[in-house]
Design an enzyme around this catalytic site. Structure first.
Site, short mmCIF file in Angstrom:
data_model
loop_
_atom_site.label_atom_id
_atom_site.label_comp_id
_atom_site.label_asym_id
_atom_site.label_seq_id
_atom_site.Cartn_x
_atom_site.Cartn_y
_atom_site.Cartn_z
N HIS A 1 -4.54 -3.62 6.32
CA HIS A 1 -4.31 -3.82 4.88
C HIS A 1 -5.63 -4.28 4.27
O HIS A 1 -5.89 -5.46 4.08
CB HIS A 1 -3.21 -4.88 4.67
CG HIS A 1 -3.10 -5.27 3.21
ND1 HIS A 1 -2.67 -4.39 2.24
CD2 HIS A 1 -3.40 -6.41 2.57
CE1 HIS A 1 -2.71 -4.99 1.07
NE2 HIS A 1 -3.16 -6.21 1.23
N ASP B 1 0.84 -1.20 0.00
CA ASP B 1 0.00 0.00 0.00
C ASP B 1 0.88 1.26 0.00
O ASP B 1 0.62 2.22 -0.71
CB ASP B 1 -0.92 -0.01 1.24
CG ASP B 1 -1.61 -1.35 1.39
OD1 ASP B 1 -2.38 -1.71 0.51
OD2 ASP B 1 -1.33 -2.06 2.38
P1 NAD Z 1 -1.49 -18.54 -4.13
O1 NAD Z 1 -2.80 -19.20 -3.96
O2 NAD Z 1 -0.91 -18.45 -5.50
O3 NAD Z 1 -0.44 -19.24 -3.20
C1 NAD Z 1 -0.71 -19.52 -1.87
C2 NAD Z 1 0.04 -20.78 -1.56
O4 NAD Z 1 -0.10 -21.03 -0.18
C3 NAD Z 1 -0.50 -22.01 -2.32
O5 NAD Z 1 0.56 -22.60 -3.05
C4 NAD Z 1 -1.02 -22.89 -1.21
O6 NAD Z 1 -0.82 -24.26 -1.48
C5 NAD Z 1 -0.16 -22.43 -0.03
N1 NAD Z 1 -0.71 -22.75 1.27
C6 NAD Z 1 -2.00 -22.84 1.64
N2 NAD Z 1 -2.10 -23.25 2.91
C7 NAD Z 1 -0.83 -23.42 3.36
C8 NAD Z 1 -0.26 -23.83 4.58
N3 NAD Z 1 -1.03 -24.19 5.61
N4 NAD Z 1 1.07 -23.90 4.68
C9 NAD Z 1 1.84 -23.56 3.64
N5 NAD Z 1 1.38 -23.17 2.44
C10 NAD Z 1 0.05 -23.11 2.31
O7 NAD Z 1 -1.59 -17.10 -3.46
P2 NAD Z 1 -0.62 -15.86 -3.65
O8 NAD Z 1 -1.13 -15.04 -4.76
O9 NAD Z 1 0.81 -16.31 -3.65
O10 NAD Z 1 -0.95 -15.02 -2.32
C11 NAD Z 1 -0.59 -15.51 -1.04
C12 NAD Z 1 -1.26 -14.68 0.04
O11 NAD Z 1 -0.78 -13.35 0.01
C13 NAD Z 1 -2.78 -14.56 -0.10
O12 NAD Z 1 -3.35 -14.59 1.18
C14 NAD Z 1 -2.97 -13.18 -0.69
O13 NAD Z 1 -4.25 -12.65 -0.42
C15 NAD Z 1 -1.90 -12.44 0.06
N6 NAD Z 1 -1.49 -11.15 -0.49
C16 NAD Z 1 -1.17 -10.19 0.43
C17 NAD Z 1 -0.77 -8.95 0.00
C18 NAD Z 1 -0.40 -7.88 0.99
O14 NAD Z 1 -0.08 -6.77 0.56
N7 NAD Z 1 -0.43 -8.11 2.29
C19 NAD Z 1 -0.67 -8.70 -1.37
C20 NAD Z 1 -0.98 -9.71 -2.26
C21 NAD Z 1 -1.38 -10.93 -1.81
C1 LMR Z 2 -3.45 -6.66 -2.56
O1 LMR Z 2 -3.50 -5.64 -1.88
O2 LMR Z 2 -3.14 -6.66 -3.77
C2 LMR Z 2 -3.70 -7.99 -1.91
O3 LMR Z 2 -3.99 -7.86 -0.57
C3 LMR Z 2 -4.62 -8.83 -2.65
C4 LMR Z 2 -6.05 -8.51 -2.36
O4 LMR Z 2 -6.76 -9.47 -2.07
O5 LMR Z 2 -6.44 -7.34 -2.42
#
Ligand code: NAD
Ligand code: LMR
Length: 328
Positions: free
Chosen positions: A188, A160
């Protein structure tokens, strides 16, 4: 020069963020060009075959700083001796879902991982949560790790912060390198408050360069809805930018933030700025050697107060929900 490898654990390593993050860590973007890393990667059993493919690719990059890589589906094995744990793995938001929908689905993951970190991580571990809902997942992990000091846990609002910096730079026709002292407060989520009151652009107050109307009608809604916009456009949530922000957050935490600037991180509140103690809420922070401090003494306008309070109220309701679910 310290060339002892650092043990970095990454969860959700076979996911889309992992696919960008691992290669950049192994390249030295996290701990610098001299410091080797040992990667310890956690995935659910069904994703381990795909993760083996990623490990082959990591090997094929011949990164000089990559000391070794191990993968497993057992959190206690992966976190054993971890000095930095990047908790990325969680169920991502699908179209139409709000982060609150994810609380229950992801709560169980973070209780188990908090306990495992408590029991087997390095005494000096730092834990960074990216998986959503990131603030409350960090709260769950922290509360389930009573032997680890609470200041060692943080959650990502750097994406962000970076989005806000890029947008302000574009609006003022300057480079992001000239943007300083932005703050992201709260959760977030769509209630986050990206705050320009103290921001500077090329040495001038940002609010001398942009209108209040642009801040309220364009800047705040665009930054806070950017995740949803990327999801809508890509059909998948942000990945390379989230990996980059995770690196920025962890690198600044471990090595210190840019001189004369601050960054934004969700950390366990000590009550600063009226945010209830114990909530994991985003603040402007400075960082050094694995530790952070909330920037103190900022004047908070009435408008800022109401936006911070709204996001903190959402965090309180998430905390109450996970309390009721027995997760903390
Ligand atoms: P994704 O689905 O591509 O990958 C997530 C991975 O986590 C998968 O491979 C899944 O098998 C694994 N997983 C699920 N449960 C698990 C566990 N108990 N132990 C270990 N691994 C496990 O998702 P992504 O696009 O890589 O995103 C991951 C996370 O990050 C999501 O929660 C997404 O919303 C979050 N995210 C946060 C932000 C932020 O700014 N904070 C930004 C983008 C995404
Ligand atoms: C983002 O900010 O891009 C992530 O947290 C993904 C979402 O679910 O918004």
């Amino acid at each position: 020069m310290n060339t002892t490898p650092v043990t970095v654990a990454v969860t959700g390593a076979a996911g889309q963020i992992g696919y960008s993050l691992l290669f950049r860590i192994a390249h030295g973007d996290l701990l610098g060009p001299e410091r080797p890393v040992r990667l310890r990667l956690l995935e659910i059993p069904q994703a381990l075959p795909a993760l083996e493919g990623t490990v082959m690719e990591l090997q094929d990059c011949a990164f000089p700083l990559l000391a070794d890589v191990e993968i497993d589906s057992d959190a206690r094995t992966v976190f054993d001796g971890a000095q930095l744990a990047l908790l990325v793995g969680a169920r991502p938001r699908a179209k139409g879902m709000e982060r609150s929908d994810l609380l229950e689905a992801n709560g169980a993951i973070f209780t188990e991982q908090g306990r495992a970190l408590n029991d087997v991580a390095h005494d000096d571990v730092r834990v960074v949560v990216t998986g959503n809902p990131a603030n409350t997942n960090a709260l769950i992990a922290q509360r389930n790790a009573p032997d680890i000091p609470e200041s060692r846990f943080s959650a990502l609002t750097r994406l962000d912060h970076n989005r806000a910096a890029a947008m302000l730079a574009a609006e003022t026709k300057t480079s992001v390198a000239k943007v300083k002292n932005l703050s992201v407060w709260g959760n977030h989520s769509a209630t986050q408050y990206p705050d320009l009151d103290h921001a500077m652009v090329a040495g001038r107050p940002a609010l001398d360069l942009v209108s209040r109307k642009w801040v309220t009608d364009t800047f705040i809604p665009t930054v806070s809805q950017r995740g949803a916009a990327v999801l809508q456009a890509r059909g998948a949530s942000s990945a390379a930018s989230a990996a980059s922000a995770t690196l920025d957050h962890a690198r600044d935490l471990m090595l210190g933030n840019r001189h004369g600037d601050w960054t934004s991180m969700a950390v366990v509140s000590d009550g600063s700025y009226g945010v209830p103690a114990g909530l994991v809420s985003s603040f402007p922070v400075t960082t050094s050697g694995g530790d952070w401090s909330v920037v103190q003494g900022l004047e908070i306008s009435e408008f800022s107060r109401s936006r911070i309070d709204a996001s903190v109220a959402e965090l309180e309701s998430e905390r109450d929900a996970v309390q009721q679910l027995g997760l903390i």
